[in-house]
Design a protein around this motif. Sequence first.
Motif, PDB file in Angstrom:
ATOM      1  N   LEU A  89       4.877 -16.363  -2.586  1.00 49.24           N
ATOM      2  CA  LEU A  89       4.377 -14.793  -2.846  1.00 49.24           C
ATOM      3  C   LEU A  89       3.417 -15.595  -3.984  1.00 49.24           C
ATOM      4  CD1 LEU A  89       6.931 -12.632  -3.339  1.00 49.24           C
ATOM      5  CD2 LEU A  89       5.417 -12.405  -1.479  1.00 49.24           C
ATOM      6  N   ASP A  91      -0.169 -16.414  -6.059  1.00 47.32           N
ATOM      7  CA  ASP A  91      -1.354 -15.944  -6.736  1.00 47.32           C
ATOM      8  C   ASP A  91      -2.314 -16.221  -6.131  1.00 47.32           C
ATOM      9  OD1 ASP A  91      -0.101 -14.037  -8.873  1.00 47.32           O
ATOM     10  OD2 ASP A  91       0.645 -15.916  -8.830  1.00 47.32           O
ATOM     11  N   GLY A 109       2.396 -14.266   2.487  1.00 45.66           N
ATOM     12  CA  GLY A 109       2.826 -13.627   0.810  1.00 45.66           C
ATOM     13  C   GLY A 109       1.642 -13.562  -0.003  1.00 45.66           C
ATOM     14  N   LYS A 111      -0.820 -11.893  -2.697  1.00 50.04           N
ATOM     15  CA  LYS A 111      -0.432 -11.200  -3.121  1.00 50.04           C
ATOM     16  C   LYS A 111      -2.139  -9.808  -3.114  1.00 50.04           C
ATOM     17  CE  LYS A 111       2.225 -12.426  -7.058  1.00 50.04           C
ATOM     18  NZ  LYS A 111       2.333 -12.785  -7.851  1.00 50.04           N
ATOM     19  N   ALA A 112      -1.749  -8.583  -3.360  1.00 52.24           N
ATOM     20  CA  ALA A 112      -2.389  -8.310  -2.925  1.00 52.24           C
ATOM     21  C   ALA A 112      -3.372  -7.733  -3.516  1.00 52.24           C
ATOM     22  CB  ALA A 112      -2.005  -6.413  -3.058  1.00 52.24           C
ATOM     23  N   ASP A 113      -3.827  -8.393  -4.827  1.00 50.77           N
ATOM     24  CA  ASP A 113      -4.942  -8.393  -6.152  1.00 50.77           C
ATOM     25  C   ASP A 113      -4.669 -10.597  -6.010  1.00 50.77           C
ATOM     26  OD1 ASP A 113      -2.638  -9.609  -7.211  1.00 50.77           O
ATOM     27  OD2 ASP A 113      -2.856  -8.717  -8.781  1.00 50.77           O
ATOM     28  N   GLY A 114      -4.152 -11.100  -4.753  1.00 50.91           N
ATOM     29  CA  GLY A 114      -4.517 -12.810  -5.464  1.00 50.91           C
ATOM     30  C   GLY A 114      -6.087 -12.996  -4.316  1.00 50.91           C
ATOM     31  N   ALA A 215       0.441  -6.423  -0.073  1.00 53.58           N
ATOM     32  CA  ALA A 215       0.790  -8.059  -0.236  1.00 53.58           C
ATOM     33  C   ALA A 215       1.073  -8.420   1.117  1.00 53.58           C
ATOM     34  CB  ALA A 215       1.557  -8.157  -1.368  1.00 53.58           C
TER      35      ALA A 215
END
Length: 339
Positions: A89, A91, A109, A111-114, A215
């Motif tokens: 997952l 960043d 994997g 992340k939504a704010d990656g 995500a």
Amino acid sequence: MTSQAVSRPSASGILPNAAATFEIRFESIGGLGAHGAGQILATAAVLRLGLNGASFSSYGSEKKGSPVRSFVRLTPSEAPIRTSEPVELPDCLVVFHAALIRNPATFAGIKADGTVILNAPAGPLPELKVLPKTVRVFRVDAGVIALQEKSRPNAVLLGTLCEAFPFLDAEIVREALSEEFAGKHPEAVASNDRAFRRGQTEVEVVTGIGEAVGALPAARSEPAWGFTTQPEGGIVMAPGSTFWNDLSMSRVGWMPVLDTEKCVHCGTCDLVCPDLCLVWGDGEPGAKYLRVLQGVDYRYCKGCLRCVESCPTGALAKTAETPGLADSLRVPLFPEFIK
Ligand code: SF4
Ligand code: SF4
């Protein structure tokens, strides 16, 4: 898709507390320097940035030309790193070759704010629709910059990574990069330095491209065959030597091109080619040569150019690879497998 100038996020949004871990996954092809980049970054983090850091890589069956994943974990100095599991997952995802975006597992994997950092030339990126809407995407033409600076994409992408994340002090990481080369390859320090700086400045923030919400799920690949299902004798059913059977993404701008007029079908190139990608056929009945070199199957060619260096007649020429050239000149080794 629109582009805009790079805006630096607040450093306070990264490693926000003692429990936070910042995880990076490098998606790469053997030979592009992902493992080295991970080591340089983790070393700089530990020795110079006051963080804890760990890096390691996983390779395919052979290093150069095979998919490689490299992982970096960073934590504040007071938070020990107690795992060496692959980063599922991330960043931040750094994609070392544009061909890898065709593989859905590349982005698994995130992340939504990656953040995704992509080595790709300018142009549309429809494959990135799978990304979350809220992911930041940075694009840099690291392959071309590396070629121009006689460096490797890893130096460029480290520069872009530092540009995207200000807590990774660019001057400190660049110094670590220089030190890495100063001992064994002092001649490469200046070229890597230039490549790093261009990675910081020649970057585009791509917006409005992801369409997913939230995500992306992590991918845990299952082996294709287990002990009850594998072919008898461990026979490898597919041609080629990687699970993708495609080494083309390991070329870094150059490819061999055959001039059949100059070829004397001596076979020297075939002796030195590590991936057996030269294609032979029968000569015309009664002709001088029983077997003739027909061309190159670029699907398996990693662009090492050993064939060019060995050819006694100059029939194989080092040629800049332009989009579509390899596909147009390809002579397939296994035409029966082409659909
Ligand atoms: S080494 Fe050169 S001349 Fe000999 S077969 Fe290969 S391309 Fe032809
Ligand atoms: S560049 Fe030449 S020697 Fe190297 S993999 Fe391609 S065909 Fe083989």
